[in-house]
Design a protein around this motif. Sequence first.
Motif, short mmCIF file in Angstrom:
data_model
loop_
_atom_site.label_atom_id
_atom_site.label_comp_id
_atom_site.label_asym_id
_atom_site.label_seq_id
_atom_site.Cartn_x
_atom_site.Cartn_y
_atom_site.Cartn_z
N TYR A 78 0.83 -1.21 0.00
CA TYR A 78 0.00 0.00 0.00
C TYR A 78 0.86 1.26 0.00
CZ TYR A 78 -3.45 -3.46 1.33
OH TYR A 78 -4.26 -4.58 1.35
N SER A 79 2.10 1.14 -0.43
CA SER A 79 3.04 2.27 -0.36
C SER A 79 3.62 2.64 -1.71
CB SER A 79 4.18 1.94 0.62
OG SER A 79 3.68 1.68 1.91
N SER A 80 2.91 2.34 -2.77
CA SER A 80 3.43 2.58 -4.12
C SER A 80 3.06 3.96 -4.63
CB SER A 80 2.86 1.54 -5.09
OG SER A 80 3.21 0.23 -4.68
N LEU A 81 3.94 4.52 -5.43
CA LEU A 81 3.63 5.70 -6.23
C LEU A 81 2.95 5.23 -7.52
CD1 LEU A 81 6.91 7.79 -5.77
CD2 LEU A 81 4.71 8.15 -4.66
N PRO A 82 2.25 6.10 -8.22
CA PRO A 82 1.51 5.67 -9.42
C PRO A 82 2.42 5.09 -10.49
CG PRO A 82 1.58 8.08 -9.26
CD PRO A 82 2.05 7.54 -7.95
N GLY A 83 2.02 3.94 -11.02
CA GLY A 83 2.73 3.37 -12.16
C GLY A 83 3.82 2.38 -11.84
N LEU A 84 4.21 2.24 -10.56
CA LEU A 84 5.30 1.31 -10.22
C LEU A 84 5.07 0.77 -8.82
CD1 LEU A 84 8.05 0.09 -11.17
CD2 LEU A 84 9.15 1.94 -9.90
N ARG A 134 11.66 -0.07 5.30
CA ARG A 134 12.50 0.82 6.09
C ARG A 134 13.04 1.93 5.21
NH1 ARG A 134 15.00 -2.38 11.04
NH2 ARG A 134 16.38 -0.61 11.05
N ARG A 135 13.72 2.85 5.87
CA ARG A 135 14.19 4.07 5.19
C ARG A 135 14.96 3.77 3.93
NH1 ARG A 135 19.32 7.01 7.50
NH2 ARG A 135 20.12 5.15 6.45
N ASP A 136 15.96 2.93 3.99
CA ASP A 136 16.83 2.72 2.83
C ASP A 136 16.09 2.06 1.67
OD1 ASP A 136 18.84 3.89 4.23
OD2 ASP A 136 19.92 2.04 4.69
N GLU A 137 15.07 1.26 2.00
CA GLU A 137 14.26 0.66 0.94
C GLU A 137 13.42 1.71 0.22
OE1 GLU A 137 13.00 -3.70 2.32
OE2 GLU A 137 12.71 -2.21 3.91
N VAL A 138 12.95 2.70 0.97
CA VAL A 138 12.20 3.80 0.35
C VAL A 138 13.12 4.64 -0.52
CG1 VAL A 138 10.78 5.84 0.76
CG2 VAL A 138 10.56 3.86 2.27
N VAL A 139 14.31 4.93 -0.03
CA VAL A 139 15.29 5.70 -0.81
C VAL A 139 15.57 5.01 -2.14
CG1 VAL A 139 17.71 6.48 -0.89
CG2 VAL A 139 16.36 6.80 1.20
N GLN A 140 15.79 3.71 -2.10
CA GLN A 140 16.07 2.96 -3.33
C GLN A 140 14.87 2.94 -4.26
OE1 GLN A 140 19.01 1.83 -4.49
NE2 GLN A 140 17.81 1.44 -6.34
N TYR A 141 13.69 2.80 -3.69
CA TYR A 141 12.46 2.78 -4.50
C TYR A 141 12.29 4.11 -5.24
CZ TYR A 141 7.48 2.99 -5.65
OH TYR A 141 6.28 3.16 -6.30
N THR A 178 1.93 11.32 2.91
CA THR A 178 2.61 10.04 3.04
C THR A 178 2.84 9.49 1.63
OG1 THR A 178 0.66 8.61 3.07
CG2 THR A 178 1.29 9.64 5.15
N ILE A 179 3.70 8.52 1.54
CA ILE A 179 3.98 7.95 0.22
C ILE A 179 2.72 7.31 -0.37
CG2 ILE A 179 4.77 5.69 1.07
CD1 ILE A 179 7.00 5.88 -1.11
N ARG A 180 1.88 6.76 0.48
CA ARG A 180 0.65 6.12 0.00
C ARG A 180 -0.32 7.12 -0.61
NH1 ARG A 180 -4.46 4.21 1.63
NH2 ARG A 180 -4.46 5.44 3.54
N GLY A 181 -0.34 8.34 -0.08
CA GLY A 181 -1.29 9.33 -0.56
C GLY A 181 -0.75 10.28 -1.60
N SER A 182 0.54 10.17 -1.92
CA SER A 182 1.16 11.11 -2.85
C SER A 182 0.52 11.08 -4.23
CB SER A 182 2.66 10.82 -2.97
OG SER A 182 3.32 11.06 -1.76
N GLY A 183 0.16 9.89 -4.71
CA GLY A 183 -0.40 9.77 -6.04
C GLY A 183 -1.71 10.51 -6.19
#
Length: 345
Positions: free
Chosen positions: A59-65, A76-83, A326-331
């Motif tokens: 439930y933490s995806s940006l649109p399209g990926l 965790r933080r570093d996983e979000v940075v890489q994403y 939040t990342i979930r609501g950004s889209g």
Amino acid sequence: MNNLIYDCIVIGGGQSGLAAAYFLQQAKRSFILLEKSEVHLGSWANYYDSLTLFSPAAYSSLPGLAFPGGANVYPRRDEVVQYLKSYAATFKFPIYSGQEVIKVDKEGNIYTVHTLSGEQFGTRSIISASGAFVNPHIPEIPGMDHFKGEILHAKDYRNEDEFKNKRIIVVGGGNSAVQIAVELARVAHVTIASRSPIKFKPQVIAGKDIHFWLTILRLDQSTWGKRLLQKSSDGILDTGIYKNAIDQGKPDAKPMFKSFTENGIVWTEHTHEDVDVVIFATGYIPNFEYLSGLNILNSSGIPLKQSAENIHYVGIPWQTSFASATIRGSGKDAKEAVRSLVKKL
């Protein structure tokens, strides 16, 4: 000055700015994204090492990926940075790194965006995605100037290594305060000080993460659902780990202290205690100073709700839903901002 006039310039390359870039690209509009960091996108890389999302990967995806992982994985933080890096690379967004925006002015229907490096960019519209989590807020407390210990904001905390065996007060009642305090309590004597008692809400209901129910019931996508969630937004999502830690006194929790002394603090019951470190997890202040010359901010630096300018915002709490900022609501926020922007072009 770059002589091109873009349809839009996105200010800020974090999760909200990238979501805005996605929808601008889908709308086939000319745009660039200005990111102040030379290396990273947005603020995630600057947060404490153990920061964990309260929404599962599914439930933490940006649109399209899709965000890698499932409904039981909390990134965790570093996983979000890489994403975020993968997201920008996947869609090949035109990102200009090392471009910190310091001012926006306007002549006719064209905005000029000025950066600290001396660059100037022209555009017909702007999406401000510079973040609600950049400028730390530390409240003024009596005696603070005389305290000889260490005072820092959660923005500057990284991990527990340098705090072993110290007496620490973490100020705040939100997610960051609890995560940091529980982590530090493994190596130090820690108290969470907050103005109101800390409330916990279940992360998992009937075997499903709360974000499953929010999604399937569309609670954060309807007007009535948004109102309901606003009324009940107090509290920290918890699988039981954080509440159990506080119940066991690791850390303990107390009402906010009254004042600082030279060597510590004074609690509400007028007792003094020596303290080594006070960490404020007390939120942030708006980061729109570069728009101050356009008369579209109120006295607190918050965007006015009504403005004739073709300037739009993403990443503001409660902008369109419970998940905004939040990342979930950004889209969803970005989709609405681009839709409104395009109508004015």
